[in-house]
Design an enzyme around this catalytic site. Sequence first.
Site, PDB file in Angstrom:
ATOM      1  NE  ARG A 262      12.260  -1.572   1.967  1.00 29.58           N
ATOM      2  CZ  ARG A 262      12.816  -0.476   1.936  1.00 29.58           C
ATOM      3  NH1 ARG A 262      13.105   0.385   3.256  1.00 29.58           N
ATOM      4  NH2 ARG A 262      13.228  -0.005   0.757  1.00 29.58           N
TER       5      ARG A 262
ATOM      6  CG  HIS B 169       8.081   4.696  -3.581  1.00 27.82           C
ATOM      7  ND1 HIS B 169       7.991   3.738  -4.718  1.00 27.82           N
ATOM      8  CD2 HIS B 169       8.380   3.713  -2.589  1.00 27.82           C
ATOM      9  CE1 HIS B 169       8.092   2.458  -4.338  1.00 27.82           C
ATOM     10  NE2 HIS B 169       8.286   2.586  -2.734  1.00 27.82           N
TER      11      HIS B 169
ATOM     12  CB  CYS C  31      -1.073  -0.065   1.240  1.00 30.12           C
ATOM     13  SG  CYS C  31       0.185   0.114   2.717  1.00 30.12           S
TER      14      CYS C  31
ATOM     15  CB  ALA D  66       3.837  -0.349   2.469  1.00 34.58           C
TER      16      ALA D  66
HETATM   17 FE1  CFM Z   1      13.053   0.179  -4.802  1.00 30.93          FE
HETATM   18 FE2  CFM Z   1      12.637  -2.146  -5.054  1.00 30.93          FE
HETATM   19 FE3  CFM Z   1      11.140  -0.408  -3.699  1.00 30.93          FE
HETATM   20 FE4  CFM Z   1      13.584  -1.087  -3.097  1.00 30.93          FE
HETATM   21 FE5  CFM Z   1      12.515  -3.122  -1.343  1.00 30.93          FE
HETATM   22 FE6  CFM Z   1      11.384  -3.976  -3.693  1.00 30.93          FE
HETATM   23 FE7  CFM Z   1      10.104  -2.355  -2.185  1.00 30.93          FE
HETATM   24 MO1  CFM Z   1      10.444  -4.916  -1.225  1.00 30.93          MO
HETATM   25  S1  CFM Z   1      14.685  -1.452  -4.834  1.00 30.93           S
HETATM   26  S2  CFM Z   1      12.702   0.457  -2.890  1.00 30.93           S
HETATM   27  S3  CFM Z   1      14.290  -1.987  -1.176  1.00 30.93           S
HETATM   28  S4  CFM Z   1      11.314  -0.593  -6.011  1.00 30.93           S
HETATM   29  S5  CFM Z   1      12.429  -5.026  -2.286  1.00 30.93           S
HETATM   30  S6  CFM Z   1      12.115  -4.227  -5.817  1.00 30.93           S
HETATM   31  S7  CFM Z   1       9.528  -3.890  -3.137  1.00 30.93           S
HETATM   32  S8  CFM Z   1      10.652  -2.918  -0.195  1.00 30.93           S
HETATM   33  S9  CFM Z   1       9.312  -0.436  -2.691  1.00 30.93           S
END
Ligand code: CFM
Length: 554
Positions: free
Chosen positions: A107, A207, A73, A76
Site C-alpha cells: 500500500r 475498517h 476483503c 485487508a
Molecule cells: Fe480511506 Fe480510501 Fe480506504 Fe484510504 Fe487506500 Fe482507498 Fe483503501 Mo486503497 S482513503 S482508507 S488509503 S477509503 S487508497 S480510497 S481503497 S487502501 S480502504
Amino acid sequence: MAKVSEDITKEPIKLDGHNPEEVKSKLLIKYPPKVARKRAKQMVVNKVDADGNVPVIGANVRTVPGLISQRGCCYAGCKGVVLGPTRDIVNITHGPVGCGFYSWLTRRNQTDPDTTADAHNFMTYCFTTDMQDEEIIFGGEKKLKQAIAEAYENFHPKAIAVFSTCPVGLIGDDVHAVCREMKEKLGINVFGFSCEGYKGVSQSAGHHIANNGVFTHVVGTDDTVKEGDFKINMLGEYNIGGDAFEIERLFDLCGFTLISTFSGNSSIDFFANSHTADLNLIMCHRSINYVAEMMETKYGLPWLKVNFIGAEATAKSLRKIAEYFEDEKLMERVEAVIAAELPEVEQTAVRIRPRTEGKRAMLFVGGSRAHHYQELFAELGMKTLSAGYEFAHRDDYEGRRVLPDIKIDADSRNIEELDVEADPNKYLPRKSEASIKALEAQGLTFAGYEGMMPEMDDGALVIDDISHHETEKMIAMFKPDIFCAGIKEKYVVQKHGIPLKQLHSYDYGGPYAGFKGAINFYEEIDRMVNSRIWSYLKAPWQQHPELAAKYGTD
Ligand code: CFM
C-alpha cells in the site's frame, strides 16, 4: 427520488455528448435480468437539487457473484488499511502465508521512526503464522500462541495485534482467548481482530472492526497530556506516498500540535493518549468515522471533516481548524502559511492548465479518494465524467444527512456496534454549546460530511462497485484522457490506450496532499494526459480481431 428521473425523461442531461441514461442501459444490456436489476440500483445519473439533495444510490451491498469487482476483503480493511501503517505494533496475520505476504508494504504507507530513541519500526517485517493443513484440521491456536511468544522474544514490542483470515473463522480458533492469555503472560498489550476476509461485503467491514478494536484496547489508556497548543488528531490519513509528511509539515508551520494520526506515520503511543486532544479531524470518512463518533461520545471531542487533497481544499481545511480554536493569532499564522505556500501552487497550475484544460477523467477508487481527487482535477481544468467507490456507503455518496434512512441489512448487522457511553472521569466537552452554535453560525459544520455526489456535475454517472465489464464499456464509449483506479485495473486500462493513475498506491509517486502534493500531482497528470505513448500502443485484440470474440464497443 422519482422527480429526478422524470426530469431526465423530459430533458436528457448530456454526459460528454451521450445521454447518461442510454449509457447506463448500455452498461446493463449484457447482464441477465436479475443482475441488471441489481446493478441498476448502483448506477445513478447525478442530479443535485436546490437543497443539495441527490438521487439515492445502492451501496455497501454484496457484489453479484461472477462479476469481477475491484473490491478487497475484510482482513485487508482491518490489517492492511487501519492497523498496517502503525510502525511499532507487531501485526501478526493468523492464516495462510499469502494473506500476510500480499498485505506487506504494497500500500506504500510510509513511516518516519524516531531513530535517535531506538524506537521500534516493524513495517519492514511480515509476521504470519503460515497456517498449514495440520492447523486447518486440528486448529491453529497452538501455533498462534507460539508465534506471539516468538515475536515477543525476538522483538520485545509494546503491543502485538492478531488478525484473523478466512480459515480462522471457518475452523473456529478463538484468537481473543489466545490474546488474553498471552497478554497476561507477557505483560504487554496483545489484542485480536475477528476480521476474517469473508466478513461483511468488502474491506469496509474491516475498517469498522479495526476501529472497534483500537478504541477498546488502546485509545484512552495513557492520560499523559503532551505540551503544545491547539491539539488535534488526524483521522483517516494513512501516509500513502508520504501524504502525512506534507500535512504534518503544514500543521507545524501553522502551530497546531498533532497528538495522533490514525494511522499514517503513527506509533501505538499516539493512539493511547489521543483522547487528550481537543479536536478530531476526519480525512477519510469511510474508514474511520466510527473512532471519531465513539471518541465524541466517550471523551467529548468534536470532529470536523477536512480534506487535504487539492490546494483550495487544503487552505480551506487549515482555516477551519484555526476557526475552531477561536484564536486571532492562530488565524493570522494560518493565513500567513497559506499566503506563503499558495503562489507556487498557482503558478504551476497556470503553467500546466493550458495543456490539461478540458481533459476528461474517470475515478473509481476505494471509499474516499474518488471524491477528494476530483478537487485536484478541477484545479487543472479537467472534468470528471464518471466516478464511484468500491465499498463506500450511501453517506459517502449522498452525505451524512441520509444516515437515518440507511437500511441495516444482514451483512451490516454482522459487524459489531460498540455500546459507548460518556466516561465518568474523562468526558470533557471541549466547547460550550453556545460556542459550538456560534461556530456553526460562522459556517463550521460539526460531525458533517456532504458526500461526493452533491459536488459532482449534473449528468455525471456515479457507479458503485463498478465491474470489469462496465469499466471496459465505459472506456470504449468515452475514451477518457485518464482513468484512476488501482493495480488490478491498471494494465487492462492501459491496453485500451488510456493512461491509468493508481490512486491507491500512487504508482511510484506522491505525496499528493497539501500544497507541495498538489504541485506533484499537476506535474504528473500533465505528463500522463499529454504523453502520446498510449496512442501508439496496439493491444493484441486490435491487431487480431478474432481475439476480441464477441466483445463489442457499442
Ligand atoms: Fe480511506 Fe480510501 Fe480506504 Fe484510504 Fe487506500 Fe482507498 Fe483503501 Mo486503497 S482513503 S482508507 S488509503 S477509503 S487508497 S480510497 S481503497 S487502501 S480502504
